[in-house]
Design a protein around this motif. Structure first.
Motif: not given
Length: 478
Positions: A199, A217-223, A269
């Protein structure tokens, strides 16, 4: 008083029983004493190792290479697992041993280590997260002490990340803590967030940096989970965690949400901690900057380009924000059953229905005007019903099946008007139940009866107070 000999049984069997009892007691006391000595020795070893961990603290501005970051605690100094298990025993009894294993193998990066971020990372470390990375460019100031989780007077003037690492290493020295004294920038994002991330916590108070972090974070799929503003807030019962698309009445979340949507196409998201507390005439505002020394106000900013300003902050509120962030992460990483977005109830459908009904009434009121548009949004109506009118009908004070209606007619029902005539505004509508709206529409809006003739004094007083609240709070609406 009986003598010692009188306490000894006369029979041989009785003497044997007494001897056995005494022997058992001596053995038990010996075992307990040995266990106590062993535990005390373990505690002494742990305390000695704490100092060793603190001595290894490093400072500097260089960006470390985290590409080989390991999330396991196995690369930390080995500590007695029994002591760690005792430290985490309450969490283990709540979450279960498997969840604790997941937490100890987790890696969380906290960006922003002020009031909110410090309390978040303190609870993560105390609760068993095995590895954390702290990113912040700022130093502890005297004004930080009203809300920082661990800072003391001795820490003033030292980097916030080093302060946290020092104190938290004394609490849970088996946790791996990376202290990075730098401002998070998009340019160095891949390095600063290098390695596996369980996270990322956004506790940044600078808008551009916050948006960059959330978008990255959103574009790189990082919670990622984000904190909005705790300044000028005082009611901990109004703190919620919800998707950023559902955040309401928080100025910072509103502009972050808008910027993410316009600049990055991100509308949802991102779990967000925010306060739905509404400002009123008693709420504090930004205080004027009174420089303690001569010079420009910008000279007081920690970095060039940052506006130096004084935020009124009740020290307890950042603590609750930070604990809420940590609580969310702990439950998510533990796969603990919970509602997806906790406390916040999505009322957007209800507000949309209110908006549609009010639009229909306004169209009928204006002679079935086609393409009627209200100069207020669904969010505006949500603000009115929840805050100005307290979620209750002005007539019966009931809380179900609520709709909006014009309070008074300003012309003849059904009369055609130009778009500029008697346009409906937020200070002309009230909340009633569906049945009450139907009666009000018939008696007041169609027949033109004065509201003073239709309603008793207590209803008229509630309406008056509501309009006064709306007028006073209007200045705080962005």
């Amino acid at each position: 008083m009986p003598s010692l000999n009188s306490l000894i049984p006369a029979s041989h069997n009785g003497q044997l029983v007494l001897t056995a009892l005494i022997s058992s007691t001596v053995v038990a006391l010996t075992i307990l004493g040995a266990q106590k000595s062993l535990k005390e020795e373990r505690v002494r070893d742990l305390k000695r190792s704490i100092h060793e961990a603190i001595d290894e603290d490093e400072t500097g501005n260089a960006i470390p290479d985290f590409s080989s970051q390991r999330t396991s605690t196995s690369d930390s100094i080995p500590y007695d697992e029994a002591l760690i298990a005792e430290h985490l025993s309450r969490n283990t009894s709540f979450l279960g041993p498997e969840a604790i294993k997941q937490l100890r193998n987790a890696h969380v990066t906290v960006v922003g280590c002020g009031g909110v971020g410090s309390h978040c990372v303190a609870m993560l470390v105390r609760s068993g997260v095995g590895s954390v990375r702290l990113i912040d460019f700022d130093q502890v100031s005297l004004s930080s002490l009203n809300r920082h989780a661990v800072a003391t007077l001795a820490d003033v003037g030292t980097p916030k990340v080093d302060c946290l690492k020092k104190h938290l290493s004394a609490i849970a020295p088996w946790v791996k803590i990376d202290a990075v004294q730098r401002m998070w920038t998009l340019e160095h994002a891949a390095v600063l967030l290098g390695g596996p991330q369980s996270y990322v916590v956004d506790a940044i108070d600078n808008l551009d940096t916050k948006v960059d972090l959330l978008a990255y974070c959103t574009k790189n799929n990082i919670p990622v989970v984000s904190s909005m503003g705790s300044a000028c807030k005082a009611d901990p019962t109004r703190i919620h965690i919800a998707d950023i698309s559902l955040s309401q009445e928080d100025p910072l979340s509103r502009i972050v949400r808008r910027t993410l949507r316009v600049s990055h196409g991100i509308a949802s998201g991102i779990p967000t901690v925010f306060s739905s507390e509404k400002p009123n005439e008693a709420s504090p505002n930004l205080l004027p900057l009174v420089p303690p020394t001569e010079g420009e106000a910008g000279d007081l900013a920690p970095m060039a380009g940052f506006r130096a300003r004084i935020l009124p902050v009740l020290g307890t509120m950042p603590c609750v924000f930070g604990a809420t962030l940590a609580n969310y992460i702990i439950l998510q990483l533990s796969n603990f059953p919970q509602p997806t977005y906790g406390l916040w109830k999505d009322q957007t459908k209800a507000y949309a229905q209110m908006h549609a009904n009010l639009t229909g009434q306004e169209s009928r009121y204006r002679g079935n005007e086609k393409g009627t548009r209200l100069p207020m949004s669904e969010a505006d109506l949500g603000y009115l019903v929840e805050e100005v009118w307290g979620g209750r009908s002005v007539v019966s004070e009931l809380t179900s099946r609520l709709l909006f209606t014009r309070w008074q007619a300003e012309g003849t029902w059904g009369e055609e008007r130009t778009p500029q005539d008697d346009r409906l505004t937020m200070d002309k509508i009230v909340v009633m139940t569906k049945d009450e709206v139907r009666t009000h529409e018939e008696e007041v809006l169609k027949k033109g009866r004065p509201v003073e003739e239709v309603y008793p004094p207590e209803v008229l007083e509630r309406v008056r107070r509501g309009f006064e609240r709306g007028k006073a709070w209007k200045v705080f609406r962005v």
